[in-house]
Design a protein around this motif. Structure first.
Motif: not given
Length: 85
Positions: A2-26
């Motif tokens: 949820g949005q509140l959980q995402r905000q709490a996670f971002r506050k605690a861990y910064g942008k690390i969640w955003d890195l899981t959404m990045v497309e990478v070249s195998t």
């Protein structure tokens, strides 16, 4: 998540969640993996070692150290690690 959980996670861990959404070249990851030195935890190209600094990690993750020291200098060795005199 949820949005509140995402905000709490971002506050605690910064942008690390955003890195899981990045497309990478195998292929790019496979190419870089051959230069990764596991014991040193960096990339080694011949005699040159490449690794991000603590400040670069702070910027990438958006998670500042907040005044904490990133490593122990000689002046701040914990008492239990000091050698007996």
């Amino acid at each position: 998540m949820g949005q509140l959980q995402r905000q709490a996670f971002r506050k605690a861990y910064g942008k690390i969640w955003d890195l899981t959404m990045v497309e990478v070249s195998t292929e790019a990851i496979a190419s870089l993996a051959q230069y990764y030195d596991q014991p040193l935890r960096c990339f080694t190209f011949g005699d040159f070692q490449l690794l991000p600094t603590v400040e670069e990690f702070e910027e990438i993750l958006g998670c500042p150290l907040g005044g904490r020291k990133s490593y122990l200098s000689q002046a701040s060795i914990p008492p239990w690690l000091e050698s007996p005199k």
